[in-house]
Design an enzyme around this catalytic site. Structure first.
Site, PDB file in Angstrom:
ATOM      1  N   CYS A  17       9.927   6.534   2.452  1.00 28.15           N
ATOM      2  CA  CYS A  17      11.178   6.529   3.216  1.00 28.15           C
ATOM      3  C   CYS A  17      12.400   6.908   2.379  1.00 28.15           C
ATOM      4  CB  CYS A  17      11.393   5.164   3.867  1.00 28.15           C
ATOM      5  SG  CYS A  17      10.062   4.693   4.997  1.00 28.15           S
ATOM      6  N   HIS A  59      18.776   4.618   5.851  1.00 25.79           N
ATOM      7  CA  HIS A  59      17.448   4.903   6.386  1.00 25.79           C
ATOM      8  C   HIS A  59      17.280   4.173   7.716  1.00 25.79           C
ATOM      9  CE1 HIS A  59      13.233   5.219   6.952  1.00 25.79           C
ATOM     10  NE2 HIS A  59      12.954   3.987   6.555  1.00 25.79           N
ATOM     11  N   ASN A 101      11.419   4.657  13.054  1.00 21.28           N
ATOM     12  CA  ASN A 101      11.393   4.956  11.623  1.00 21.28           C
ATOM     13  C   ASN A 101      10.594   6.232  11.391  1.00 21.28           C
ATOM     14  OD1 ASN A 101      10.976   5.051   8.857  1.00 21.28           O
ATOM     15  ND2 ASN A 101      10.475   2.893   8.646  1.00 21.28           N
TER      16      ASN A 101
END
Length: 320
Positions: A113, A247, A277
């Site tokens: 990520c 993020h 996500n």
């Protein structure tokens, strides 16, 4: 002074998406349960025949259109991904071929990520070292391929997508473009967020495993601390920031970091409800959405931060 400037932005999402209500038909969950804990309402899912390179290619094409460039004006492509098409070659070379780029070079980066921030640092360094004049940085993942769809604690969180920025070498004052980037990692926390296998372990069918509460706690502390550090290093104040772009993992994390930094949520970019996500894609995807909606404008000062498996994390300061 030589610096790098974002001149083009693009993104791509698969057409198919899965809502919370649809997901609740196959796993023990509900729209209320997911929304309350994550802020996520839906996630885009790539069909079986669509690969990471396909998503990355479309995002790059959109970025090239945004800046009105043809592929051969690029000197390099970096793809940040944890879901490559193949073990090798790099997904980036497949993207390079897809757009008809016959010069330059292309390679992948894997920091899950945090991958986009890592790739941004490498691209910025190449530009400042005058190795390239123009480079595409892409975050792209099909996280749906490594999700355990029977695990309600993780399968609700992830989606597929790609985002891209094109960086160009510029000369001038340091108060423009990418102002600073700082990267971190700490391997002692590896098992908090991982895929439980890999090629050298002779296990290529593994899925995402996550210690949710630990990841949440470290995400809030590490992203907020790294943003404070980079802001102070550049002799700025948190209040100088026009936008906070974290993020896009969980709305509660975004809110907790904003509160810790004493930043109004009106300044916190959030597309997590629509995208879930998307790993390395989440920051450029969200940035593209806000630029296209004319919310983020040229000259805005933005703090970026991401954390992922490793644990690996980092922050950046950019003036768009």
């Amino acid at each position: 002074m030589i610096f790098s400037k974002i001149v083009g932005i693009g993104s791509y999402l698969p057409e198919n998406f899965l809502t919370n209500d649809e997901l609740s038909k196959t796993v023990d969950t509900s729209d209320e349960w997911i929304t309350t804990r994550t802020g996520i309402k839906k996630r885009h899912i790539a069909p079986e025949q669509q690969y990471t390179s396909d998503l990355a290619t479309e995002a790059l094409k959109n970025a090239l259109t945004h800046v009105e460039l043809t592929p051969n004006y690029l000197d390099a492509i970096i793809v940040a991904t944890t879901t490559p098409d193949r073990i090798f070659p790099a997904t980036a070379v497949r993207v390079q071929n897809n757009i008809g780029m016959r010069g330059g070079f292309a390679f992948d980066i894997q920091a899950v990520c945090a991958g986009f921030i890592y790739a941004l640092q490498v691209a910025d360094s190449l530009l400042k070292a005058q190795q390239v004049k123009r480079i595409a940085v892409i975050g792209a993942d099909v996280m749906s391929r490594i999700v355990d769809w029977k695990d309600r604690n993780t399968c609700v969180l992830f989606g597929d997508g790609a985002g891209c920025v094109i960086l160009e070498q510029r000369e001038g004052e340091k108060n423009d473009g990418i102002l600073d980037i700082k990267l971190y990692s700490d391997g002692q926390y590896e098992e908090f967020l991982m895929v439980d296998g890999g090629v050298s372990r002779k296990n290529k069918e593994s899925k995402i495993r996550m210690a949710g509460s630990e990841v949440f706690r470290h995400a809030v502390i590490k992203m907020s601390d790294s943003i404070k550090s980079i802001v102070e290093k550049n002799k700025l104040s948190i209040h100088d920031l026009d936008w906070l772009l974290l993020h896009q993992a969980n709305y509660r994390i975004i809110k907790a970091v904003a509160e810790k930094l004493e930043i109004n949520m009106d300044k916190a970019i959030s597309m997590v409800s629509e995208h879930a996500n998307t790993s390395a894609a989440s920051i450029p995807l969200a940035l593209d959405c806000y630029v296209k909606d004319a919310k983020v404008k040229t000259g805005d000062l933005i703090a970026l931060s991401a954390i992922g498996g490793g644990l690996a994390w980092g922050s950046a300061l950019i003036r768009l």
